[in-house]
Design a protein around this motif. Structure first.
Motif, PDB file in Angstrom:
ATOM      1  N   THR A 113       0.231  -4.239  -3.128  1.00  0.00           N
ATOM      2  CA  THR A 113       0.664  -5.533  -2.593  1.00  0.00           C
ATOM      3  C   THR A 113      -0.541  -6.390  -2.229  1.00  0.00           C
ATOM      4  O   THR A 113      -0.534  -7.613  -2.446  1.00  0.00           O
TER       5      THR A 113
ATOM      6  N   ASP B 183      -4.718   4.358  -5.309  1.00  0.00           N
ATOM      7  CA  ASP B 183      -4.130   5.485  -4.574  1.00  0.00           C
ATOM      8  C   ASP B 183      -2.688   5.770  -4.969  1.00  0.00           C
ATOM      9  O   ASP B 183      -2.078   6.700  -4.441  1.00  0.00           O
ATOM     10  N   ASN B 184      -2.161   4.978  -5.879  1.00  0.00           N
ATOM     11  CA  ASN B 184      -0.762   5.199  -6.285  1.00  0.00           C
ATOM     12  C   ASN B 184      -0.696   6.274  -7.365  1.00  0.00           C
ATOM     13  O   ASN B 184      -0.600   5.992  -8.555  1.00  0.00           O
TER      14      ASN B 184
ATOM     15  N   ARG C 183      -7.117  -3.629   2.153  1.00  0.00           N
ATOM     16  CA  ARG C 183      -7.558  -3.421   0.761  1.00  0.00           C
ATOM     17  C   ARG C 183      -7.919  -4.760   0.151  1.00  0.00           C
ATOM     18  O   ARG C 183      -7.182  -5.729   0.294  1.00  0.00           O
TER      19      ARG C 183
ATOM     20  N   ALA D 264      11.266  -4.613  -2.989  1.00  0.00           N
ATOM     21  CA  ALA D 264      10.540  -3.607  -2.184  1.00  0.00           C
ATOM     22  C   ALA D 264      10.757  -3.893  -0.696  1.00  0.00           C
ATOM     23  O   ALA D 264      11.115  -2.998   0.086  1.00  0.00           O
TER      24      ALA D 264
ATOM     25  N   CYS E  62      -2.784  -0.199  -7.575  1.00  0.00           N
ATOM     26  CA  CYS E  62      -3.742   0.340  -6.596  1.00  0.00           C
ATOM     27  C   CYS E  62      -4.136   1.783  -6.918  1.00  0.00           C
ATOM     28  O   CYS E  62      -3.297   2.595  -7.329  1.00  0.00           O
TER      29      CYS E  62
ATOM     30  N   GLY F 164      10.536   0.220  -2.742  1.00  0.00           N
ATOM     31  CA  GLY F 164       9.335  -0.148  -3.490  1.00  0.00           C
ATOM     32  C   GLY F 164       9.191   0.713  -4.727  1.00  0.00           C
ATOM     33  O   GLY F 164      10.156   1.322  -5.217  1.00  0.00           O
ATOM     34  N   ASN F 165       7.983   0.811  -5.240  1.00  0.00           N
ATOM     35  CA  ASN F 165       7.767   1.403  -6.557  1.00  0.00           C
ATOM     36  C   ASN F 165       7.903   2.923  -6.621  1.00  0.00           C
ATOM     37  O   ASN F 165       7.806   3.498  -7.698  1.00  0.00           O
TER      38      ASN F 165
ATOM     39  N   TRP G 164       6.197  -2.260 -14.609  1.00  0.00           N
ATOM     40  CA  TRP G 164       6.155  -3.729 -14.608  1.00  0.00           C
ATOM     41  C   TRP G 164       5.064  -4.089 -15.612  1.00  0.00           C
ATOM     42  O   TRP G 164       3.911  -4.256 -15.256  1.00  0.00           O
TER      43      TRP G 164
ATOM     44  N   ASP H 229       1.969  11.238  -5.632  1.00  0.00           N
ATOM     45  CA  ASP H 229       1.887  12.595  -5.071  1.00  0.00           C
ATOM     46  C   ASP H 229       3.092  12.921  -4.183  1.00  0.00           C
ATOM     47  O   ASP H 229       3.201  14.012  -3.659  1.00  0.00           O
TER      48      ASP H 229
ATOM     49  N   LEU I 256      -3.260  -6.524  -3.662  1.00  0.00           N
ATOM     50  CA  LEU I 256      -3.990  -6.963  -4.859  1.00  0.00           C
ATOM     51  C   LEU I 256      -3.175  -7.988  -5.644  1.00  0.00           C
ATOM     52  O   LEU I 256      -3.637  -8.520  -6.645  1.00  0.00           O
TER      53      LEU I 256
ATOM     54  N   VAL J 190       2.218   5.415   8.108  1.00  0.00           N
ATOM     55  CA  VAL J 190       1.212   6.388   7.673  1.00  0.00           C
ATOM     56  C   VAL J 190       0.687   5.989   6.301  1.00  0.00           C
ATOM     57  O   VAL J 190       1.470   5.783   5.377  1.00  0.00           O
TER      58      VAL J 190
HETATM   59  C1  LIG Z   1      -2.588  -8.089  -9.873  1.00  0.00           C
HETATM   60  C2  LIG Z   1      -1.172  -7.872  -9.462  1.00  0.00           C
HETATM   61  C3  LIG Z   1      -0.333  -8.974  -9.292  1.00  0.00           C
HETATM   62  C4  LIG Z   1       1.001  -8.788  -8.909  1.00  0.00           C
HETATM   63  N1  LIG Z   1       1.765  -9.859  -8.581  1.00  0.00           N
HETATM   64  C5  LIG Z   1       3.016  -9.679  -8.091  1.00  0.00           C
HETATM   65  C6  LIG Z   1       3.787 -10.768  -7.560  1.00  0.00           C
HETATM   66  O1  LIG Z   1       3.336 -11.898  -7.432  1.00  0.00           O
HETATM   67  N2  LIG Z   1       5.054 -10.513  -7.153  1.00  0.00           N
HETATM   68  C7  LIG Z   1       5.603  -9.273  -7.228  1.00  0.00           C
HETATM   69  O2  LIG Z   1       6.782  -9.120  -6.899  1.00  0.00           O
HETATM   70  N3  LIG Z   1       4.870  -8.206  -7.663  1.00  0.00           N
HETATM   71  C8  LIG Z   1       3.595  -8.388  -8.055  1.00  0.00           C
HETATM   72  N4  LIG Z   1       2.845  -7.298  -8.421  1.00  0.00           N
HETATM   73  C9  LIG Z   1       3.434  -5.950  -8.317  1.00  0.00           C
HETATM   74  C10 LIG Z   1       3.496  -5.555  -6.834  1.00  0.00           C
HETATM   75  O3  LIG Z   1       2.231  -5.735  -6.251  1.00  0.00           O
HETATM   76  C11 LIG Z   1       3.941  -4.127  -6.604  1.00  0.00           C
HETATM   77  O4  LIG Z   1       5.052  -3.835  -7.416  1.00  0.00           O
HETATM   78  C12 LIG Z   1       4.336  -3.960  -5.124  1.00  0.00           C
HETATM   79  O5  LIG Z   1       3.301  -4.459  -4.313  1.00  0.00           O
HETATM   80  C13 LIG Z   1       4.607  -2.520  -4.785  1.00  0.00           C
HETATM   81  O6  LIG Z   1       4.807  -2.418  -3.403  1.00  0.00           O
HETATM   82  P1  LIG Z   1       5.000  -0.993  -2.725  1.00  0.00           P
HETATM   83  O7  LIG Z   1       5.151  -1.246  -1.262  1.00  0.00           O
HETATM   84  O8  LIG Z   1       6.059  -0.254  -3.431  1.00  0.00           O
HETATM   85  O9  LIG Z   1       3.656  -0.208  -3.043  1.00  0.00           O
HETATM   86  P2  LIG Z   1       2.142  -0.484  -2.696  1.00  0.00           P
HETATM   87  O10 LIG Z   1       1.923  -1.884  -2.229  1.00  0.00           O
HETATM   88  O11 LIG Z   1       1.341  -0.048  -3.853  1.00  0.00           O
HETATM   89  O12 LIG Z   1       1.875   0.454  -1.456  1.00  0.00           O
HETATM   90  C14 LIG Z   1       1.956   1.855  -1.591  1.00  0.00           C
HETATM   91  C15 LIG Z   1       1.026   2.485  -0.554  1.00  0.00           C
HETATM   92  O13 LIG Z   1       1.349   3.872  -0.413  1.00  0.00           O
HETATM   93  C16 LIG Z   1       0.150   4.590  -0.235  1.00  0.00           C
HETATM   94  N5  LIG Z   1       0.394   6.008  -0.568  1.00  0.00           N
HETATM   95  C17 LIG Z   1       0.527   6.558  -1.802  1.00  0.00           C
HETATM   96  N6  LIG Z   1       0.740   7.880  -1.694  1.00  0.00           N
HETATM   97  C18 LIG Z   1       0.753   8.182  -0.377  1.00  0.00           C
HETATM   98  C19 LIG Z   1       0.907   9.386   0.368  1.00  0.00           C
HETATM   99  N7  LIG Z   1       1.107  10.571  -0.238  1.00  0.00           N
HETATM  100  N8  LIG Z   1       0.834   9.336   1.724  1.00  0.00           N
HETATM  101  C20 LIG Z   1       0.633   8.156   2.364  1.00  0.00           C
HETATM  102  N9  LIG Z   1       0.456   6.974   1.708  1.00  0.00           N
HETATM  103  C21 LIG Z   1       0.539   6.990   0.355  1.00  0.00           C
HETATM  104  C22 LIG Z   1      -0.821   3.911  -1.158  1.00  0.00           C
HETATM  105  O14 LIG Z   1      -2.157   4.183  -0.795  1.00  0.00           O
HETATM  106  C23 LIG Z   1      -0.439   2.435  -0.940  1.00  0.00           C
HETATM  107  O15 LIG Z   1      -1.194   1.861   0.101  1.00  0.00           O
HETATM  108  C24 LIG Z   1       1.505  -7.469  -8.752  1.00  0.00           C
HETATM  109  C25 LIG Z   1       0.654  -6.361  -8.891  1.00  0.00           C
HETATM  110  C26 LIG Z   1      -0.672  -6.553  -9.218  1.00  0.00           C
HETATM  111  C27 LIG Z   1      -1.566  -5.353  -9.286  1.00  0.00           C
END
Ligand SMILES: Cc1cc2nc3c(=O)[nH]c(=O)nc-3n(C[C@H](O)[C@H](O)[C@H](O)COP(=O)(O)OP(=O)(O)OC[C@H]3O[C@@H](n4cnc5c(N)ncnc54)[C@H](O)[C@@H]3O)c2cc1C
Length: 588
Positions: free
Chosen positions: A61, A313-314, A168, A564, A311, A543-544, A336, A317, A63, A51
């Motif tokens: 991720t 949308d982070n 994205r 993550a 991103c 994850g975060n 980070w 919430d 981006l 979802v």
């Molecule tokens: C430019 C850049 C470069 C980076 N390079 C690296 C790298 O090389 N290596 C590395 O380890 N890290 C890197 N990072 C950090 C890494 O991208 C993030 O720490 C990681 O992708 C987080 O993953 P995640 O799955 O926790 O969250 P995300 O990938 O941010 O996914 C979270 C998702 O949850 C969705 N969401 C939020 N709230 C809700 C809700 N209420 N209901 C449903 N969906 C929801 C969001 O829309 C989003 O799609 C980088 C980040 C950036 C921006």
């Protein structure tokens, strides 16, 4: 109604007599953590629903650099680079310095290599070993000079068909010339300039233009690398398995039954939908980097949401409903961190990772004093900016100072090297709103509001060491890590060169981040814990949105996505009940 249910009703949780839909495992958020959790749950035989709140999957991720940091991964071992779980643990225990738990670090180290191997063997999610990308502290006990950071193999977006339109896309200011995606090795080719860089640009621009199908549909570069490649590979793997993904579907709340999380309430395109999750819910909804209010409440000042590149949308919430369940928070003050540059008229800041360690430059606080090894890992620079600002002198913003020689040779944020883009060709907004330029160092100081003599003294001292290839104050260039993004044509220290060639320039530097890393406290099985240390049954986080296993540290490139994905994989195993069904026996 059972007594437990009435208690839940009193706490305001939805009570379900009928559900709109029923599956084994519900995953909230479609970044690295969410997609990996969904993939492994499916592999373990669970009916799974992914979802995502946004109209696009991939989160931060998509981006990102897409790298994973995994000690003793099979790719490094195949490349004859030695490593072991114990060495990884020694390193992590040292750098996390009590800000993480040894049990969770061990769980990470035990599972991550097996997960990467499994994905490579059974899915589209494949990586290359970046053999010369060092850990961020390679000289620390257990550190490695390369191989633990792995990057996704590039991917042809046409393999996603029309689904690619829902991925994205990175902001144009993260792409080369606003168009092209590149690999880790190519970043260095471009940084070093000259014929190889020009050849690269010519070849890939031509390829980009000749991708008629994508150009006609208004799509970006279809040669996906880094984070976009990782997300596309995960998405393709989920598509092959028919794991459903709901876009525009936001987690609103959890449903409790008999003392456990039994499902979720989702707002899907304006409608409320209840989903029963027989085996568990994995929260993988990213950090709260885009929520200025939460950042101001939990983090060091000054802070807002303007300096993050995470991103949009982070927004964290998930926090309120998770707290109502009694979930404990940890590391909320952390992110980070990375220095960023804010260019006028650009949609978001630019991370400053390459520029800061190249010779002929330094960073000073608002008094004109250095306060950090500029070539140090970006997380350390961000932390040091806050610490300096709080205790020593105003350092937010700080100033990145460089000379005419630097300007000619290297790019700074949106400003391409002066050899191809002299100052007079830059837009007025960049010349006046981004770069500060002056014929002498005292003049530059005056323009920045710094005491003239103080900046001059700082630069004289730096120059004296730089000419000898030494930085007695901060040791810039001493670590192998410092030298990864350096200039091999400069000797004796590729990170150091005098600042003595007019004109002189400065740009403002801010403590930005790639996302926050504080959130729900979890155990070795990724179960969300209460303040009393009890697991909240049925609820997992990765994850975060979970408090990072890396504590306040950042071990190497990939130190956020590696955990993550790994803890999402662990969550799926625990929830679905497999004891290594997906991963090879004996690897967990
Ligand atoms: C430019 C850049 C470069 C980076 N390079 C690296 C790298 O090389 N290596 C590395 O380890 N890290 C890197 N990072 C950090 C890494 O991208 C993030 O720490 C990681 O992708 C987080 O993953 P995640 O799955 O926790 O969250 P995300 O990938 O941010 O996914 C979270 C998702 O949850 C969705 N969401 C939020 N709230 C809700 C809700 N209420 N209901 C449903 N969906 C929801 C969001 O829309 C989003 O799609 C980088 C980040 C950036 C921006």
């Amino acid at each position: 109604m059972t007594p437990a249910r009435s208690l839940e009703a009193r706490r305001g949780f939805a009570q379900m007599s009928t559900w709109d839909r029923s599956v084994d495992f519900v995953v909230i958020g479609s970044g690295a953590a969410g997609m990996t959790g969904a993939l492994f749950a499916h592999e373990l035989g669970a009916s799974t629903l992914l979802v995502e709140k946004s109209a696009h999957y991939g989160g931060s991720t998509a981006l990102s650099g897409g790298m994973l940091w995994v000690p003793a991964n099979h790719l490094m071992l195949e490349a004859q680079l030695s490593d072991s779980l114990d060495e990884g643990l020694t390193y992590l225990e040292g750098i996390t310095n009590g800000t993480s738990s040894v049990d969770r670090l061990r769980a990470y180290l035990e599972t991550a290599p097996a997960m990467v191997r499994y994905l490579a063997d059974r899915s589209h999610v494949r990586f290359n070993c970046v053999r010369d990308y060092p850990d961020y502290y390679p000289e620390r006990p257990g550190g490695r000079a390369g191989g633990r950071s792995i990057e996704p193999v590039e991917f042809d977006a046409h393999q996603l068909g029309i689904e690619f339109a829902h991925q994205r896309v990175p902001s144009w200011n993260m792409l080369v010339l606003g168009l092209l995606q590149i690999t880790v090795a190519e970043v260095r080719t471009l940084t070093r300039g000259g014929t190889p860089a020009l050849r690269f640009l010519a070849r890939h621009l031509l390829r980009y233009l000749l991708d008629i199908k994508a150009r006609r549909r208004g799509r970006g570069d279809t040669r996906l690398t880094l984070g976009p490649a990782l997300v596309a590979r995960l998405r393709r793997s989920l598509m092959d398995r028919d794991v459903p993904l709901w876009l525009r579907s936001r987690l609103r709340d959890f449903v409790m039954e008999d003392g456990r999380v039994a499902g979720v309430v989702i707002e899907r395109e304006g409608r409320t939908v209840t989903i029963r999750a027989r085996k568990g819910v994995l929260l993988a909804a990213g950090g709260f980097e885009r929520n200025a209010g939460l950042r101001q409440r939990y983090q060091q000042q000054p802070i807002g949401d303007a300096w993050t590149v995470g991103c949009a949308d982070n927004t964290g919430d998930w926090l309120v409903s998770a707290q109502r369940l009694g979930a404990e928070l940890d590391l909320m003050e952390e992110a980070w961190w990375t220095p960023v540059l804010v260019a006028p008229d650009e949609p978001q800041p630019r991370v400053m990772i390459v520029e800061k360690g190249l010779p002929g430059s330094l960073i000073v606080d608002q008094r004109g004093e250095r306060f950090v090894n500029e070539a140090a890992p970006y997380n350390d620079i961000g932390r040091r900016m806050f610490a300096t600002h709080a205790a020593v002198a105003p350092a937010i913003p700080a100033y990145f100072v460089f000379d005419g020689r630097y300007r000619k040779k290297y790019a700074v944020g949106p400003v391409m090297p002066g050899s191809g883009r002299p100052d007079w060709t830059l837009s007025r907004t960049v010349r006046e709103g981004f770069l500060t330029r002056a014929p002498t160092i005292p003049d530059l100081a005056a323009k920045l509001g710094i005491e003239r003599g103080r900046l001059e003294r700082t630069i004289q001292r730096y120059n004296h060491g730089a000419r000898a290839g030494r930085d007695p104050d901060y040791g810039r260039g001493d670590s192998l890590q410092d030298r990864y993004y350096s200039d091999p044509d400069v000797a004796p220290n590729p990170c150091l060169g005098p600042i003595d060639s007019p004109p002189f320039y400065a740009v403002r530097v801010y403590p930005g981040d790639l996302g926050t890393k504080g959130g729900l406290r979890t155990d070795t099985n990724a179960r969300v814990l209460t303040a009393g240390g009890e697991p909240i049954l049925g609820l997992y986080a990765a994850g975060n949105c979970s408090a990072s296993v890396m504590g306040a540290s950042y071990p190497g490139a990939g130190g956020t996505i590696g955990p993550a994905m790994t803890f999402a994989c662990i969550a799926a195993h625990h929830a679905v009940g497999g004891t290594g069904v997906a991963l090879k026996p004996g690897t967990r």
